[in-house]
Design an enzyme around this catalytic site. Structure first.
Site, PDB file in Angstrom:
ATOM      1  N   HIS A  44       0.803  -1.237   0.000  1.00 33.08           N
ATOM      2  CA  HIS A  44       0.000   0.000   0.000  1.00 33.08           C
ATOM      3  C   HIS A  44       0.830   1.279   0.000  1.00 33.08           C
ATOM      4  O   HIS A  44       0.282   2.366  -0.135  1.00 33.08           O
ATOM      5  CB  HIS A  44      -1.030  -0.007   1.136  1.00 33.08           C
ATOM      6  CG  HIS A  44      -0.496   0.210   2.516  1.00 33.08           C
ATOM      7  ND1 HIS A  44      -0.667   1.390   3.195  1.00 33.08           N
ATOM      8  CD2 HIS A  44       0.195  -0.598   3.358  1.00 33.08           C
ATOM      9  CE1 HIS A  44      -0.121   1.289   4.411  1.00 33.08           C
ATOM     10  NE2 HIS A  44       0.406   0.091   4.522  1.00 33.08           N
TER      11      HIS A  44
ATOM     12  N   CYS B 236       0.204   7.518  11.634  1.00 30.31           N
ATOM     13  CA  CYS B 236      -0.535   6.565  10.805  1.00 30.31           C
ATOM     14  C   CYS B 236      -1.029   5.379  11.619  1.00 30.31           C
ATOM     15  O   CYS B 236      -2.018   4.758  11.271  1.00 30.31           O
ATOM     16  CB  CYS B 236       0.310   6.081   9.635  1.00 30.31           C
ATOM     17  SG  CYS B 236       1.848   5.317  10.108  1.00 30.31           S
TER      18      CYS B 236
HETATM   19  N1  PLP Z   1       7.577   0.130   8.316  1.00 22.12           N
HETATM   20  C1  PLP Z   1       7.470   1.406   7.925  1.00 22.12           C
HETATM   21  C2  PLP Z   1       8.710   2.231   7.766  1.00 22.12           C
HETATM   22  C3  PLP Z   1       6.211   1.966   7.666  1.00 22.12           C
HETATM   23  O1  PLP Z   1       6.114   3.231   7.287  1.00 22.12           O
HETATM   24  C4  PLP Z   1       5.069   1.136   7.844  1.00 22.12           C
HETATM   25  C5  PLP Z   1       3.705   1.688   7.639  1.00 22.12           C
HETATM   26  O2  PLP Z   1       3.383   2.780   8.028  1.00 22.12           O
HETATM   27  C6  PLP Z   1       5.243  -0.202   8.230  1.00 22.12           C
HETATM   28  C7  PLP Z   1       6.506  -0.672   8.458  1.00 22.12           C
HETATM   29  C8  PLP Z   1       4.070  -1.123   8.376  1.00 22.12           C
HETATM   30  O3  PLP Z   1       3.648  -1.587   7.113  1.00 22.12           O
HETATM   31  P1  PLP Z   1       2.173  -2.218   6.928  1.00 22.12           P
HETATM   32  O4  PLP Z   1       1.217  -1.091   7.050  1.00 22.12           O
HETATM   33  O5  PLP Z   1       2.186  -2.836   5.567  1.00 22.12           O
HETATM   34  O6  PLP Z   1       2.026  -3.248   7.987  1.00 22.12           O
END
Ligand code: PLP
Length: 366
Positions: free
Chosen positions: A188, A309
């Site tokens: 995403h 987020c």
């Molecule tokens: N690692 C980083 C640097 C991110 O920015 C994010 C999401 O915000 C994640 C891991 C987590 O990814 P996911 O939303 O696919 O679990």
């Protein structure tokens, strides 16, 4: 881009799904059988799954057999962390919560005032841990865009007999991936759907198995075929042209120059070191990030603060605190993240809105 009801400058939180990814998802949804079923429909689903794996591996320039699908970046990271002794885990101070929370019993590797991992400290910490250590250092920081010197990190880790996990969620599809034992990727952030990602691992035998036999036992559970097909289409789309990133870099430079020269006290975090071109972390001293976000949102601009987020709340950023800012200072920065649909007009409009907001708040404070 107006479809989310405003000017969207929050690509590091999530990005719009590419139409080609939606098409691929629709096509895969029509072949809705379980890829583990032995009948012909199951085999058709299996072949879509394996085509997606090959396509992602080719595009990301990693071996086909190293790509294991997960529900996203967080799960990819979790699979690795659960495979190591928590006491032997070293974690850079600016990692995303997906790493930090899971590795809460690990040892923190400090960063300098620009947010770059301290190589000398890392070498000393590696010498203190009985091999094999797991060292977690991300590729691109999600809040500041700062890049870590992963070639040097990798050399130190290899020399110490350790393993390197690189969280590449913010770089995959945008920058060439670094060499690492484990890489986490998320669809995403690059134009694919949420809820799907991959762990790239060169020696899967090291990883602890849980659940069913899918994904060679690394990640049990029926595969998200439409999501995976959309993920593959988005990766292909992103890597077919990376010129948007250069364009984003030009827009970011002009934005930062305008804000820095406004006389309103703006500071850009991590500006002195290499950063991904699409991210800017801008601090406005004496004004809480929550206030800035609220005013900018009312003006029609979707931006973020810290790691908002995950929690939906705005607190002091652990990334900025690790860079030496106080709690108060670390709660005064916002993140602007640009993407492939961002236009010059949108960034200009944001600059105007930021200047108006900062001027107003400064006048009130005086
Ligand atoms: N690692 C980083 C640097 C991110 O920015 C994010 C999401 O915000 C994640 C891991 C987590 O990814 P996911 O939303 O696919 O679990």
């Amino acid at each position: 881009m107006a479809s989310v009801g405003g000017i969207y400058l929050d690509y590091n939180a999530t990005a719009p799904i590419e139409p080609c990814a939606l098409d691929a998802m629709n096509m895969a949804a029509r072949d809705w059988a379980n890829p583990s079923s032995v009948h012909s429909s199951g085999q058709r689903a299996r072949s879509i799954l394996e085509q997606a794996r090959s396509s992602i591996a080719d595009d990301l320039d990693v071996p086909r057999g190293s790509v294991f699908f997960t529900s996203g970046g967080t799960e990819a990271i979790d699979i690795v962390l659960r495979s190591f002794d928590p006491a032997k885990v070293l974690v850079s101070a600016t990692e995303h919560d997906a790493v930090r929370v899971r590795a809460a019993h690990g040892t923190t590797i400090p960063v300098d005032s620009n947010g770059v991992v301290d190589l000398q400290a890392l070498e000393e910490l590696l010498a203190r841990v009985e091999p094999p250590a797991l060292c977690c250092v991300m590729h691109v920081n999600n809040e500041t865009g700062v890049l870590h010197p992963l070639e040097d990190v990798g050399n130190l880790v290899r020399r110490a007999g350790g393993n390197l996990l690189v969280d590449a969620v913010q770089s995959a599809g945008k920058l060439a991936l670094p060499r690492a034992d484990y890489l986490s990727v998320s669809a995403h952030k690059l134009g694919g759907p949420p809820g799907v990602g991959a762990l790239i691992v060169h020696e899967p035998a090291r990883v602890a198995r849980v659940g069913g036999a899918q994904e060679h036992g690394l990640r049990g559970g029926t595969e998200n075929l439409p999501g995976i097909a959309g993920f593959a289409a988005a990766v292909e789309m992103r890597l077919s042209s990376t010129s948007w990133l250069l364009h984003a870099g030009r827009l970011r430079t002009s934005l930062e120059e305008r804000l820095l020269h406004s006389g309103l006290g703006a500071e850009v975090m991590g500006k002195a070191v290499p950063r991904i071109d699409s991210t800017s972390c801008i601090r406005l001293p004496l004004v809480r990030a929550a206030t800035q976000l609220m005013m900018l949102d009312l003006a029609g601009f979707r931006v973020s603060a810290g790691a908002a987020c995950s929690s939906g709340k705005v607190g002091p950023s652990h990334v900025l605190k690790a860079m030496g800012l106080s709690d108060t200072e670390a709660g005064e920065a916002i993140r602007v993240s640009l993407g492939w649909r961002t236009t010059e007009r949108e960034v200009d409009a944001f600059a105007e809105a930021w200047l108006a907001m900062a001027g107003h708040l400064r006048a009130m404070a005086a």
